[in-house]
Write an enzyme that holds these catalytic residues in place. Structure first.
Site, PDB file in Angstrom:
ATOM      1  N   ASP A  33       0.809  -1.223   0.000  1.00  0.00           N
ATOM      2  CA  ASP A  33       0.000   0.000   0.000  1.00  0.00           C
ATOM      3  C   ASP A  33       0.844   1.275   0.000  1.00  0.00           C
ATOM      4  O   ASP A  33       0.386   2.330   0.452  1.00  0.00           O
ATOM      5  CB  ASP A  33      -0.949   0.026   1.212  1.00  0.00           C
ATOM      6  CG  ASP A  33      -1.949  -1.119   1.166  1.00  0.00           C
ATOM      7  OD1 ASP A  33      -2.276  -1.576   0.056  1.00  0.00           O
ATOM      8  OD2 ASP A  33      -2.397  -1.550   2.242  1.00  0.00           O
ATOM      9  N   GLU A  34       2.063   1.220  -0.519  1.00  0.00           N
ATOM     10  CA  GLU A  34       2.924   2.394  -0.519  1.00  0.00           C
ATOM     11  C   GLU A  34       3.424   2.757  -1.915  1.00  0.00           C
ATOM     12  O   GLU A  34       4.367   3.531  -2.054  1.00  0.00           O
ATOM     13  CB  GLU A  34       4.100   2.195   0.442  1.00  0.00           C
ATOM     14  CG  GLU A  34       3.668   2.104   1.902  1.00  0.00           C
ATOM     15  CD  GLU A  34       4.834   2.069   2.867  1.00  0.00           C
ATOM     16  OE1 GLU A  34       5.978   2.272   2.416  1.00  0.00           O
ATOM     17  OE2 GLU A  34       4.604   1.843   4.067  1.00  0.00           O
TER      18      GLU A  34
END
Length: 315
Positions: A259-260
């Site tokens: 999620d980055e």
């Protein structure tokens, strides 16, 4: 290094683009000149003087007509980004030949594709149907410039939806023990179908670092939270517990860091204290659909360029 960059042909500039040439209705007549095709060119390189002049000058020298041009120089990274749509009488090879001096001079990473070509896309799902249904409907109504060539599910739950839209469904189950074999099957499918974009439409499995690297810049995920807040599981319950006044969703490129990845699009919905977790989830699904559809559209239109851990989006 620069030679390797300018010689590199990206996925959407491959032979598949030429195969689709006759299927794209993108000819244009301007001031009595019949332009055979419209092309979209994207470039990135170290910022400096003369970049725009080199690109547009090469096109003007050929007598091509620039329809749209956007550019951005990032003072933080020192990188320059440009997207140009051009109507031309040239073939792709002729345009590349005309632009090659500029590519070499500035060490550009570049891409050239037909405007409106429908990008071969693979959708990956688990059990949540809302993003899958939305993308398939938008593709069928030609609101998205993609060609969904298949749907992959680690569960079989959404097969009927894929088949309703006439899309092949490939069930590739994933467990901790079978993950390498599952990803090998996925790689084979991507190659066999000529996939240029992979969309994780609420696919609830973490991909390996190796696969993320192989698909870097070509795989989009929708995260059911307004990143960087409320990562991981149960984001709407976390949001409810914190009494948030905005909920959101984030569409981003996938990297090995969960999620980055570089963010493409985010959207939000205002809420208040009266909303239940179920209501937040229902509202959130609408936000997810909107953010993901825009991210897919902009990627397929070559409006998104990578700038390290960030993106430049020419809307």
């Amino acid at each position: 290094m620069a030679d390797r960059l300018f010689e590199h042909l990206s996925w959407c500039s491959s032979a598949r683009a030429l195969e689709h040439h006759d299927k794209c209705s993108n000819s244009r007549t301007v001031w009595g000149v019949d332009y055979v095709s419209e092309w979209v060119l994207t470039v990135s390189c170290r910022d400096g003087a003369g970049i725009v002049a080199a690109v547009t000058g090469a096109l003007a020298e050929r007598g091509d007509n620039i329809i749209e041009s956007q550019q951005f120089g990032n003072p933080d990274s020192g990188r320059f980004f440009m997207r140009v749509e051009v109507a031309s009488t040239a073939s792709r090879q002729e345009l590349v030949a005309a632009l090659t001096p500029a590519f070499k001079r500035f060490g550009m990473t570049w891409n050239l594709d037909l405007v409106g070509r429908r990008m071969p896309t693979l959708l990956m799902v688990s059990k949540g149907a809302h993003c899958l249904v939305d993308l398939l409907y938008r593709e069928r109504s030609r609101a998205l410039p993609v060609d969904v060539v298949g749907v992959v599910g680690n569960h079989d739950d959404l097969r009927d939806i894929a088949e309703f839209y006439g899309k092949p469904f490939h069930h590739i189950p994933v467990t901790a023990d079978t993950k390498p074999q599952s990803e090998a099957a996925l790689r084979t499918l991507i190659t066999d179908l000529g996939v240029e974009l992979v969309v994780l439409a609420r696919y609830m499995q973490i991909l390996s670092d190796g696969l993320c690297r192989e698909l870097a810049g070509r795989i989009i995920n929708i995260h059911h939270s307004f990143l960087p807040s409320f990562k991981g599981a149960r984001p709407y319950a976390q949001a409810h517990e914190r009494g948030v006044k905005l909920i959101g969703a984030t569409a981003h490129y996938v990297t090995g860091a969960l999620d980055e990845g570089p963010i493409i699009e985010q959207d939000v919905e205002r809420v208040d204290h009266s909303r239940t977790v179920a209501e937040l989830q229902a509202l959130g699904e609408d936000v997810e659909r909107r953010a993901l559809a825009r991210a897919v559209q902009w990627h397929a239109q070559h409006r998104v360029l990578l700038d390290g851990s960030r993106t430049v989006v020419f809307r």
